[in-house]
Design a protein around this motif. Structure first.
Motif, short mmCIF file in Angstrom:
data_model
loop_
_atom_site.label_atom_id
_atom_site.label_comp_id
_atom_site.label_asym_id
_atom_site.label_seq_id
_atom_site.Cartn_x
_atom_site.Cartn_y
_atom_site.Cartn_z
N LYS A 138 60.11 41.03 86.68
CA LYS A 138 59.34 42.26 86.85
C LYS A 138 60.04 43.42 86.16
O LYS A 138 61.25 43.40 85.92
N TRP A 139 59.28 44.44 85.86
CA TRP A 139 59.80 45.67 85.29
C TRP A 139 60.51 46.45 86.38
O TRP A 139 59.96 46.67 87.45
N TYR A 140 61.74 46.88 86.13
CA TYR A 140 62.47 47.69 87.10
C TYR A 140 62.12 49.16 86.93
O TYR A 140 62.03 49.65 85.79
N PRO A 141 61.92 49.91 88.01
CA PRO A 141 61.56 51.33 87.88
C PRO A 141 62.55 52.14 87.04
O PRO A 141 62.15 53.05 86.31
N GLY A 142 63.82 51.80 87.09
CA GLY A 142 64.82 52.53 86.30
C GLY A 142 64.62 52.36 84.80
O GLY A 142 65.04 53.20 84.01
N GLU A 143 63.98 51.28 84.40
CA GLU A 143 63.72 51.06 82.97
C GLU A 143 62.71 52.06 82.43
O GLU A 143 62.75 52.41 81.25
N THR A 144 61.82 52.54 83.26
CA THR A 144 60.84 53.54 82.83
C THR A 144 61.55 54.81 82.39
O THR A 144 61.18 55.42 81.38
N ILE A 145 62.57 55.20 83.11
CA ILE A 145 63.35 56.38 82.76
C ILE A 145 64.01 56.19 81.39
O ILE A 145 63.95 57.06 80.53
N SER A 146 64.61 55.02 81.18
CA SER A 146 65.25 54.74 79.90
C SER A 146 64.26 54.77 78.75
O SER A 146 64.51 55.38 77.71
N VAL A 147 63.11 54.13 78.93
CA VAL A 147 62.11 54.06 77.87
C VAL A 147 61.54 55.45 77.58
O VAL A 147 61.32 55.81 76.42
N SER A 148 61.33 56.25 78.61
CA SER A 148 60.74 57.58 78.40
C SER A 148 61.65 58.51 77.62
O SER A 148 61.18 59.49 77.04
N THR A 149 62.94 58.22 77.56
CA THR A 149 63.88 59.05 76.80
C THR A 149 64.28 58.40 75.48
O THR A 149 65.20 58.85 74.81
N GLY A 150 63.59 57.31 75.11
CA GLY A 150 63.88 56.65 73.84
C GLY A 150 65.02 55.66 73.89
O GLY A 150 65.57 55.29 72.86
N GLN A 151 65.41 55.25 75.07
CA GLN A 151 66.50 54.30 75.24
C GLN A 151 65.93 52.93 75.60
O GLN A 151 64.73 52.76 75.74
N GLY A 152 66.81 51.96 75.81
CA GLY A 152 66.37 50.66 76.28
C GLY A 152 65.61 49.87 75.23
O GLY A 152 66.00 49.82 74.07
N ALA A 153 64.49 49.28 75.63
CA ALA A 153 63.74 48.37 74.77
C ALA A 153 63.05 49.06 73.60
O ALA A 153 62.51 48.40 72.74
#
Length: 91
Positions: free
Chosen positions: A42-57
């Motif tokens: 599943k998608w972790y809620p903390g990943e949304t924060i990373s993606v919204s700032t251009g980080q992560g995936a």
């Protein structure tokens, strides 16, 4: 994440821009479905924060996608492909 993925994709993130470069890749706009398909979790809620700032995936974004997105927003929704700049070279 569904809303972020939806609007990012609508603004052109994760899609080719149409720039005149043969090596352009579409990049990736991650979604909860993508995480389940690729990582079988599943998608972790903390990943949304990373993606919204251009980080992560989202590290696979093509810089022209970001420039096109910002330009499209700034011009009231006119999204154009950037032409290849001729006559420029790196020194």
């Amino acid at each position: 994440m569904t809303r972020l993925s939806y609007y990012g994709s609508k603004f052109g993130l994760g899609h080719k821009t149409g720039i005149d470069l043969p090596s352009e890749e579409p990049g990736l706009m991650p979604s909860a479905e993508w995480v389940e398909r690729v990582f079988h979790r599943k998608w972790y809620p903390g990943e949304t924060i990373s993606v919204s700032t251009g980080q992560g995936a989202v590290h696979d974004y093509f810089r022209c996608q970001l420039a096109r997105m910002i330009g499209g927003i700034a011009t009231g929704g006119v999204f154009k492909a950037a032409p290849h700049a001729e006559g420029t070279r790196r020194t």
